[in-house]
Scaffold this motif. Structure first.
Motif, PDB file in Angstrom:
ATOM      1  N   PRO A 239     -27.578  -3.840  63.740  1.00  0.00           N
ATOM      2  CA  PRO A 239     -26.740  -5.041  63.818  1.00  0.00           C
ATOM      3  C   PRO A 239     -25.882  -5.241  62.573  1.00  0.00           C
ATOM      4  O   PRO A 239     -24.758  -5.729  62.667  1.00  0.00           O
ATOM      5  N   GLN A 240     -26.393  -4.824  61.415  1.00  0.00           N
ATOM      6  CA  GLN A 240     -25.596  -4.949  60.181  1.00  0.00           C
ATOM      7  C   GLN A 240     -24.370  -4.051  60.275  1.00  0.00           C
ATOM      8  O   GLN A 240     -23.251  -4.454  59.960  1.00  0.00           O
ATOM      9  N   ALA A 241     -24.584  -2.816  60.736  1.00  0.00           N
ATOM     10  CA  ALA A 241     -23.470  -1.861  60.840  1.00  0.00           C
ATOM     11  C   ALA A 241     -22.412  -2.391  61.799  1.00  0.00           C
ATOM     12  O   ALA A 241     -21.211  -2.334  61.524  1.00  0.00           O
ATOM     13  N   MET A 242     -22.872  -2.947  62.916  1.00  0.00           N
ATOM     14  CA  MET A 242     -21.918  -3.398  63.933  1.00  0.00           C
ATOM     15  C   MET A 242     -21.143  -4.624  63.502  1.00  0.00           C
ATOM     16  O   MET A 242     -20.075  -4.904  64.035  1.00  0.00           O
ATOM     17  N   SER A 243     -21.701  -5.355  62.520  1.00  0.00           N
ATOM     18  CA  SER A 243     -20.970  -6.530  62.040  1.00  0.00           C
ATOM     19  C   SER A 243     -19.921  -6.139  60.992  1.00  0.00           C
ATOM     20  O   SER A 243     -19.094  -6.947  60.607  1.00  0.00           O
ATOM     21  N   LEU A 244     -19.957  -4.886  60.537  1.00  0.00           N
ATOM     22  CA  LEU A 244     -19.067  -4.478  59.448  1.00  0.00           C
ATOM     23  C   LEU A 244     -17.799  -3.787  59.910  1.00  0.00           C
ATOM     24  O   LEU A 244     -16.832  -3.695  59.174  1.00  0.00           O
ATOM     25  N   THR A 245     -17.835  -3.227  61.125  1.00  0.00           N
ATOM     26  CA  THR A 245     -16.756  -2.331  61.517  1.00  0.00           C
ATOM     27  C   THR A 245     -16.564  -2.312  63.030  1.00  0.00           C
ATOM     28  O   THR A 245     -17.392  -2.825  63.781  1.00  0.00           O
ATOM     29  N   GLU A 246     -15.496  -1.699  63.447  1.00  0.00           N
ATOM     30  CA  GLU A 246     -15.238  -1.582  64.882  1.00  0.00           C
ATOM     31  C   GLU A 246     -15.833  -0.309  65.466  1.00  0.00           C
ATOM     32  O   GLU A 246     -15.878  -0.151  66.678  1.00  0.00           O
ATOM     33  N   LYS A 247     -16.215   0.615  64.590  1.00  0.00           N
ATOM     34  CA  LYS A 247     -16.714   1.897  65.100  1.00  0.00           C
ATOM     35  C   LYS A 247     -18.046   2.272  64.461  1.00  0.00           C
ATOM     36  O   LYS A 247     -18.136   2.429  63.238  1.00  0.00           O
ATOM     37  N   VAL A 248     -19.064   2.413  65.305  1.00  0.00           N
ATOM     38  CA  VAL A 248     -20.373   2.858  64.820  1.00  0.00           C
ATOM     39  C   VAL A 248     -20.806   4.050  65.671  1.00  0.00           C
ATOM     40  O   VAL A 248     -20.677   4.012  66.897  1.00  0.00           O
ATOM     41  N   ALA A 249     -21.296   5.095  65.017  1.00  0.00           N
ATOM     42  CA  ALA A 249     -21.800   6.255  65.757  1.00  0.00           C
ATOM     43  C   ALA A 249     -23.224   6.540  65.316  1.00  0.00           C
ATOM     44  O   ALA A 249     -23.544   6.452  64.128  1.00  0.00           O
ATOM     45  N   ALA A 250     -24.088   6.848  66.274  1.00  0.00           N
ATOM     46  CA  ALA A 250     -25.478   7.159  65.935  1.00  0.00           C
ATOM     47  C   ALA A 250     -25.911   8.429  66.658  1.00  0.00           C
ATOM     48  O   ALA A 250     -25.745   8.540  67.872  1.00  0.00           O
ATOM     49  N   ILE A 251     -26.447   9.354  65.881  1.00  0.00           N
ATOM     50  CA  ILE A 251     -26.956  10.605  66.454  1.00  0.00           C
ATOM     51  C   ILE A 251     -28.473  10.531  66.420  1.00  0.00           C
ATOM     52  O   ILE A 251     -29.061  10.252  65.370  1.00  0.00           O
ATOM     53  N   SER A 252     -29.094  10.764  67.569  1.00  0.00           N
ATOM     54  CA  SER A 252     -30.549  10.686  67.621  1.00  0.00           C
ATOM     55  C   SER A 252     -31.104  11.739  68.569  1.00  0.00           C
ATOM     56  O   SER A 252     -30.560  11.957  69.650  1.00  0.00           O
ATOM     57  N   PHE A 253     -32.191  12.351  68.161  1.00  0.00           N
ATOM     58  CA  PHE A 253     -32.845  13.339  69.019  1.00  0.00           C
ATOM     59  C   PHE A 253     -34.208  12.835  69.469  1.00  0.00           C
ATOM     60  O   PHE A 253     -35.059  13.601  69.875  1.00  0.00           O
TER      61      PHE A 253
END
Ligand SMILES: C[S@@+](CC[C@H](N)C(=O)[O-])C[C@H]1O[C@@H](n2cnc3c(N)ncnc32)[C@H](O)[C@@H]1O
Length: 259
Positions: free
Chosen positions: A209-223
């Motif tokens: 949620p912190q990342a999404m409040s800072l910018t318009e673009k968030v990417a997460a890589i997860s396996f």
């Protein structure tokens, strides 16, 4: 598009091309890499945002050499907002999470991440807090069973936790590995312990949620499916999501005024 990591010794991240396609870094933009690792993503982005763009790279341990326009922060990404305030980092174009552990941690850290090596059972990214050895030797059987089942998605979690209790104290990776028969189960149990030691799911839940409040673009890589579930839960009505491939989830706000 040809992509080559700046330092030839760095292994090219598997999803680098997809990450670059999504972020499309342009000269003078600013980015945050929350999981800097060996800089496989960060150093390529840094090159593309020259001459004035800055990249703030966070990791529990810093493996990348200092260089102009790269701000290195040794911290937990769960403290993201505090970190950017401290560094007065503004106009953030995108935030990247490449979750899990790095090749260096697995192969060279000597901290017991690999069941193929014989090393002390530490598994701490930050070198502070509870170790894998302490969990294995001190936690009750039900707690061990729970982390093996939930974080490792291991079907034999009951019998493996029973064997751990019966063979205490465990000190090295081989003490643990020899209790587990199947290779896939070894991998799952080691993964479960690493996630528990480093509180990986809790940190992700705090940081997204912190990342999404800072910018318009968030990417997460997860396996890992549990991480992926947490990531999916952050879809919101005012956020447009796309999937470039199964392991990469990205968000792009379509109307920031709705916030
Ligand atoms: C898969 S590696 C990243 C690799 C990196 N993208 C590269 O190309 O070299 C994940 C990294 O995230 C770091 N990490 C994991 N959880 C973290 C957290 N809560 N805060 C900061 N760093 C974290 C690990 O120490 C590890 O270096």
């Amino acid at each position: 598009m040809i992509i080559k990591p700046v330092d030839k010794n760095i292994k090219k991240p598997v999803l680098l091309k997809q990450v670059l396609k999504f972020f499309n870094p342009q000269p003078n933009q600013n980015f945050i890499d929350c999981t800097l690792g060996q800089g496989g993503h960060a150093l390529v982005i840094l090159e593309r945002i020259a001459p004035h763009g800055k990249l703030l790279g966070i990791d529990f341990e810093i493996l990348v050499k200092p260089q102009p326009r790269l701000i290195l922060v040794q911290d937990n990404f769960a403290n993201l907002k505090q970190i950017i305030e401290k560094h007065n980092f503004k106009n953030i174009e995108g935030v990247l999470f490449d979750l899990g552990f790095s090749n260096w941690q697995l192969e060279e850290s000597g901290r017991g991440f690999s069941f193929k090596k014989d090393e002390p059972l530490d598994m701490r990214f930050a070198r502070t807090g509870v170790t894998a050895q302490e969990i294995l030797n001190q936690w009750p059987e039900q707690e061990l069973e729970k982390i093996f089942r939930l974080y490792g998605e291991e079907k034999q979690s009951k019998s493996i936790s029973r064997d751990v209790i019966a063979n205490r104290p465990l000190e090295t990776t081989q003490d643990l590995a020899k209790l587990i028969y199947a290779w896939k189960s070894k991998a799952r149990i080691f993964q479960a312990l690493r996630i528990a030691v480093n509180k990986e799911l809790e940190n992700l839940e705090k940081a997204l949620p912190q990342a999404m409040s800072l910018t318009e673009k968030v990417a997460a890589i997860s396996f890992h499916s549990l991480e992926d579930r947490i990531i999916k839960n952050y879809f919101k009505t005012n956020i447009f999501s796309q999937e470039h491939c199964a392991k990469l989830r990205v968000w792009q706000k379509i109307n920031t005024k709705l916030n």
